[in-house]
Motif scaffolding. Sequence first.
Motif, PDB file in Angstrom:
ATOM      1  N   SER A 166       0.779  -1.362   0.051  1.00 23.40           N
ATOM      2  CA  SER A 166       0.133   0.098   0.089  1.00 23.40           C
ATOM      3  C   SER A 166       0.798   1.211   0.040  1.00 23.40           C
ATOM      4  O   SER A 166       0.396   2.405  -0.325  1.00 23.40           O
ATOM      5  CB  SER A 166      -1.051  -0.133   1.033  1.00 23.40           C
ATOM      6  OG  SER A 166      -0.233  -0.067   2.475  1.00 23.40           O
ATOM      7  N   TRP A 167       2.066   1.256   0.390  1.00 21.96           N
ATOM      8  CA  TRP A 167       3.289   2.241   0.269  1.00 21.96           C
ATOM      9  C   TRP A 167       4.067   2.053  -0.946  1.00 21.96           C
ATOM     10  O   TRP A 167       4.569   0.632  -0.614  1.00 21.96           O
ATOM     11  CB  TRP A 167       3.726   2.648   1.672  1.00 21.96           C
ATOM     12  CG  TRP A 167       2.942   3.029   2.679  1.00 21.96           C
ATOM     13  CD1 TRP A 167       2.305   2.392   3.649  1.00 21.96           C
ATOM     14  CD2 TRP A 167       2.848   4.398   3.031  1.00 21.96           C
ATOM     15  NE1 TRP A 167       1.395   3.389   4.654  1.00 21.96           N
ATOM     16  CE2 TRP A 167       1.799   4.537   4.358  1.00 21.96           C
ATOM     17  CE3 TRP A 167       3.135   5.530   2.496  1.00 21.96           C
ATOM     18  CZ2 TRP A 167       1.366   5.474   4.781  1.00 21.96           C
ATOM     19  CZ3 TRP A 167       2.821   6.818   2.941  1.00 21.96           C
ATOM     20  CH2 TRP A 167       1.885   6.773   4.271  1.00 21.96           C
ATOM     21  N   ALA A 171       7.749   6.361  -1.302  1.00 22.22           N
ATOM     22  CA  ALA A 171       6.701   7.233  -0.816  1.00 22.22           C
ATOM     23  C   ALA A 171       6.992   8.303   0.091  1.00 22.22           C
ATOM     24  O   ALA A 171       6.572   9.180   0.282  1.00 22.22           O
ATOM     25  CB  ALA A 171       5.655   6.389  -0.401  1.00 22.22           C
ATOM     26  N   TYR A 182       5.578  12.645   2.965  1.00 27.35           N
ATOM     27  CA  TYR A 182       5.235  11.740   2.156  1.00 27.35           C
ATOM     28  C   TYR A 182       4.594  12.012   0.761  1.00 27.35           C
ATOM     29  O   TYR A 182       3.917  13.353   0.914  1.00 27.35           O
ATOM     30  CB  TYR A 182       4.609  10.648   2.723  1.00 27.35           C
ATOM     31  CG  TYR A 182       3.060  10.617   2.956  1.00 27.35           C
ATOM     32  CD1 TYR A 182       2.295  10.347   2.156  1.00 27.35           C
ATOM     33  CD2 TYR A 182       2.890  11.195   4.205  1.00 27.35           C
ATOM     34  CE1 TYR A 182       1.033  10.443   2.685  1.00 27.35           C
ATOM     35  CE2 TYR A 182       1.495  11.176   4.707  1.00 27.35           C
ATOM     36  CZ  TYR A 182       0.544  10.931   3.761  1.00 27.35           C
ATOM     37  OH  TYR A 182      -0.635  11.215   4.281  1.00 27.35           O
ATOM     38  N   THR A 184       1.665  11.734  -1.443  1.00 29.44           N
ATOM     39  CA  THR A 184       0.641  11.550  -1.424  1.00 29.44           C
ATOM     40  C   THR A 184      -0.133  10.741  -2.599  1.00 29.44           C
ATOM     41  O   THR A 184      -1.140   9.695  -2.350  1.00 29.44           O
ATOM     42  CB  THR A 184      -0.621  12.663  -1.359  1.00 29.44           C
ATOM     43  OG1 THR A 184      -0.443  13.503  -2.359  1.00 29.44           O
ATOM     44  CG2 THR A 184      -0.320  13.351   0.051  1.00 29.44           C
ATOM     45  N   LYS A 186       1.513   8.246  -3.795  1.00 27.03           N
ATOM     46  CA  LYS A 186       2.382   6.848  -3.593  1.00 27.03           C
ATOM     47  C   LYS A 186       2.005   6.192  -2.301  1.00 27.03           C
ATOM     48  O   LYS A 186       2.535   5.306  -1.936  1.00 27.03           O
ATOM     49  CB  LYS A 186       3.901   7.054  -3.657  1.00 27.03           C
ATOM     50  CG  LYS A 186       4.445   7.614  -4.938  1.00 27.03           C
ATOM     51  CD  LYS A 186       5.862   7.557  -5.065  1.00 27.03           C
ATOM     52  CE  LYS A 186       6.283   8.113  -6.492  1.00 27.03           C
ATOM     53  NZ  LYS A 186       7.693   8.358  -6.574  1.00 27.03           N
ATOM     54  N   VAL A 187       0.843   6.608  -1.806  1.00 27.96           N
ATOM     55  CA  VAL A 187       0.182   5.710  -0.851  1.00 27.96           C
ATOM     56  C   VAL A 187      -1.142   5.378  -1.232  1.00 27.96           C
ATOM     57  O   VAL A 187      -2.036   6.362  -1.697  1.00 27.96           O
ATOM     58  CB  VAL A 187       0.110   6.354   0.618  1.00 27.96           C
ATOM     59  CG1 VAL A 187      -0.469   7.748   0.556  1.00 27.96           C
ATOM     60  CG2 VAL A 187      -0.454   5.710   1.626  1.00 27.96           C
ATOM     61  N   PRO A 202      -4.540   2.330   3.803  1.00 33.57           N
ATOM     62  CA  PRO A 202      -3.494   1.782   3.677  1.00 33.57           C
ATOM     63  C   PRO A 202      -2.858   1.133   4.922  1.00 33.57           C
ATOM     64  O   PRO A 202      -3.486   1.289   6.077  1.00 33.57           O
ATOM     65  CB  PRO A 202      -2.530   2.450   3.088  1.00 33.57           C
ATOM     66  CG  PRO A 202      -2.907   3.929   3.562  1.00 33.57           C
ATOM     67  CD  PRO A 202      -4.548   3.563   3.704  1.00 33.57           C
ATOM     68  N   PRO A 206       5.826   1.398   6.945  1.00 33.83           N
ATOM     69  CA  PRO A 206       6.061   1.603   5.488  1.00 33.83           C
ATOM     70  C   PRO A 206       6.524   0.099   4.820  1.00 33.83           C
ATOM     71  O   PRO A 206       6.420  -0.903   5.363  1.00 33.83           O
ATOM     72  CB  PRO A 206       7.465   2.475   5.807  1.00 33.83           C
ATOM     73  CG  PRO A 206       7.255   2.935   6.983  1.00 33.83           C
ATOM     74  CD  PRO A 206       6.523   2.271   7.830  1.00 33.83           C
ATOM     75  N   ARG A 207       6.601   0.199   3.362  1.00 35.46           N
ATOM     76  CA  ARG A 207       6.648  -1.185   2.673  1.00 35.46           C
ATOM     77  C   ARG A 207       7.788  -1.867   3.338  1.00 35.46           C
ATOM     78  O   ARG A 207       8.855  -1.191   3.684  1.00 35.46           O
ATOM     79  CB  ARG A 207       6.747  -0.912   1.200  1.00 35.46           C
ATOM     80  CG  ARG A 207       6.761  -2.053   0.368  1.00 35.46           C
ATOM     81  CD  ARG A 207       6.790  -1.920  -1.073  1.00 35.46           C
ATOM     82  NE  ARG A 207       6.086  -3.108  -1.896  1.00 35.46           N
ATOM     83  CZ  ARG A 207       6.739  -3.664  -2.579  1.00 35.46           C
ATOM     84  NH1 ARG A 207       8.370  -3.227  -2.986  1.00 35.46           N
ATOM     85  NH2 ARG A 207       6.702  -4.810  -3.221  1.00 35.46           N
TER      86      ARG A 207
END
Length: 449
Positions: A166-167, A171, A182, A184, A186-187, A202, A206-207
């Motif tokens: 989701s991230w 991001a 961050y 926005t 890329k989330v 999300p 973070p990923r």
Amino acid sequence: MTRQIKLGAFLPGGGQHIAAWRHPGSPADGATSFEFHKQLAQTAERGLFDAYFLADNLSVGLGGREGGNAKIAGFEPVTLFAALAPLTTHLGFIATASTTYEEPYTLARKFASLDLLSNGRAGWNVVTSAGDDTARNFNRDKQPAHADRYARAHEHVEAVKALWDSWEDDAFIRDKQTGRFYDTDKVHDIAYKGAHFSVKGPLNVPRPVQGHPVVVQAGQSEDGRRLAAVSAEVIFTAHQNLASAQEFYRDIKARVNTAGRNPDHVLIMPGVAPFVGRAEEEARAKYQQLNDLILPEDGVAFLNGLAGGTLDLRGYPLDGPLPLSDETEGMKSRQALIRQIADEHGFTIRQLYQWVATARGHYTVVGSADQVADELEEWFGNEAADGFNILPPWLPGALDDFVDLVIPELQRRGLFRTAYEGQTLRENLGLPRPVNPWTAARASLQAAE
């Protein structure tokens, strides 16, 4: 590169054999001793193992209530591994977590956090959690049906992977000058909708460093094979002989290919419990020493637990045959394996619990370092395994034996690494890092323009 064996270390602090805690060289409180787990992790890393693997139960269970098995209580795996990660540098940590009794969101954030804390060394062992005792700890009277548990598992894994994505990787900007924390764009909400789960996202982590923690799966029933083919990257499986392992290996690789995935990116790692000596006689003495420590009531309780709690062996003569029983909604593959072992060998109840006490149906090898290496090499070289989960019968002695005696022999044959290939669990296992689908879609759109 030359194909080499991958190795997981299956290290419950109380030992794998049901009488391991009674061994004179094992600490009686090993299951709940952090210092002992620290020692095991550092030994596994010294042996260049890919990962420290821990199973997990969500109840004491029938076998635990009736017997003296040290595995009835221990640490929750993700918590333990978060503490062990800073004390190691390369060893991966594969923790078991249930798709039946955990929500995708909480599970996704736990494993994403572990991956960040360990700098990319986390793995998730996907299980569906059998047993009515477990169900009663989670607001149910009975466990869900086997097919229902696996239908839920398919959705659960999909939702967890979507949350990890989701991230996007880049991001987070964290620009103090502009105040832009961050990007926005890329989330992403995942807006997952299924029969069992509805998850907006999300994720609030973070990923992960690895993109996704490595996904491991251990079921080998028909439903388990279907799940493994579409989602697993490592498969932990139990077989008693080469032919059975080959059938499973070839079947899974074919299913993975049919699912549109690369079979080389799904590693099959059967469990092996080694008794290792400098000579075969020494190894057999170690085997006998442990089996002599089994109390009959513990052996019977152990078989009751493996049979799913419906086959109660109390009152049956220990030197008589295993009675017939109906299949339950529990661990169908393990129930079938226990029955197969009893029938193939003509075992009495006593002989059966002595045979499976070491590794719960996984393959037990007794011999010198050369003999153990021969067995591993035969399976590895003949389409039965990409590696092995090593289940030392007692700890720390059997782990020390494998690291000090078998690992050097595997290295001498060119079958095992002499140094870690990378920093992350994926790098050491030779598995690719998953591409973020949102990033890939953006790149594809930009290329089209």
